[in-house]
Design an enzyme around this catalytic site. Sequence first.
Site, PDB file in Angstrom:
ATOM      1  N   LYS B  44       0.801  -1.224   0.000  1.00 30.10           N
ATOM      2  CA  LYS B  44       0.000   0.000   0.000  1.00 30.10           C
ATOM      3  C   LYS B  44       0.833   1.273   0.000  1.00 30.10           C
ATOM      4  O   LYS B  44       0.303   2.355  -0.240  1.00 30.10           O
ATOM      5  CB  LYS B  44      -0.980  -0.002   1.173  1.00 30.10           C
ATOM      6  CG  LYS B  44      -2.050  -1.077   1.083  1.00 30.10           C
ATOM      7  CD  LYS B  44      -2.816  -1.012  -0.240  1.00 30.10           C
ATOM      8  CE  LYS B  44      -3.969  -1.994  -0.264  1.00 30.10           C
ATOM      9  NZ  LYS B  44      -5.166  -1.467   0.325  1.00 30.10           N
ATOM     10  N   SER B 261      -2.521 -12.221   4.911  1.00 27.62           N
ATOM     11  CA  SER B 261      -3.120 -12.171   3.578  1.00 27.62           C
ATOM     12  C   SER B 261      -2.170 -12.769   2.540  1.00 27.62           C
ATOM     13  O   SER B 261      -2.598 -13.256   1.488  1.00 27.62           O
ATOM     14  CB  SER B 261      -3.500 -10.746   3.192  1.00 27.62           C
ATOM     15  OG  SER B 261      -2.353  -9.967   2.962  1.00 27.62           O
TER      16      SER B 261
END
Lengths: 91, 315
Positions: B44, B261
């Site tokens: 991100k 994840s």
Amino acid sequence: MSVEVRLPTVLRPHAAGQTVVEAEGATIGEVLESLVRSYPGMSGQVLTDDGSLHRFVNVYVNDDDVRYLDQLQTKVQPGDTVSILPAVAGG
Amino acid sequence: MSLYSSVLELIGHTPMVDASALSPNPSVRICVKLEGQNPGGSVKDRVALWMVEQAEKEGLLVPGSVLLEPSSGNTGIGLALVARVKGYRLKVVLPTNVSPERRQALEMWGAQIIESPGSEGSNGAVRLAMKLHAEHPEWVFLYQYANHANPLAHYEGTGPEIWQDCPEVTHFVAGLGTSGTLLGVGRFLKEQNPAVQVWAVEPPAGELVDGLRSLDDGYIPPIFQDLAGADLLDRKTIIGPRESIEWTRRLAEIGVFAGISSGSALAGAARCAQVIESGVVVTVAADGGWKYLSTGAWTDDIDDVVERARRIIYF
């Protein structure tokens, strides 16, 4: 032909709180129609009035999203697990 | 090695490692791009930098601006890093049930945390951020779910890097999240080679944190609709918490310390490897494992970790 359908939290109240229910059908479309017949409270929540899949509902056959298989025509076999999950934000 | 003038120049250009030791099919290679190597610790950082620089170009962001963003963690942390270095203020709407490391990372870089109810999950954070933005239109709302700079960061960065390092890629597998990674990388790779298949992995939200009163409260990221995500994806598969944690541990066995994840993404890559005859599957480890140590993901009994995963937002 009977398959297991796993319900998301928001649909369980329409099925007396059950997490997993049985439904009949040879395709996903038939399974969902059978589900709504057994639990009329789900009508409009899973399938829209014109019979298509609700946009915020994802349906999986053995973990695969049917939108990327044959959509409502996706075939199911006895013993398959169908899971209904809501579309939610991630990230 | 090079000398950089700003830590922001360290964003992107992450390494890829061959993880074929974990492939269930000897004719399929699996390669993992290690996004935890970014300076803010996750993929991100790319999105944060692209969104901020796009807003600067458009004149939306000026010195003294305040940024507002809903995030269950990594985007907020990436924005906190970029905002700190560039001198902006940041308010992050964060669900209460994220791992404590996320909160600390945000505070370390000076972000102000606005809590949203944990029971409403990421959807609740999005809703609250929208309400706050309506009340404070002067705050700059980059809104990763609708911001085209999000997939663009991957179309211009992550995708070309993968193509450069691994042009033999046949399948790209990544977590869905905001859909930015899949949209950007997927489109770039298909433009280079239309035969590349793009698979989405969806870790189901914790059952107790899906935040829905009815299915009408569901959410599809606007960028996924704008960019016809449903046409781009070839397949989408769910990976449960147990499988995610098992694969996070398997990654550690080959020395890759990555977040949960990443375990989901690897499980998806392995499932892909199982059903294809041969090929090269590229996947993304979105962040490192550091922010998850408090969850006991590697050391506690797996049943306990899975049970906790029902209540915590890991992703």
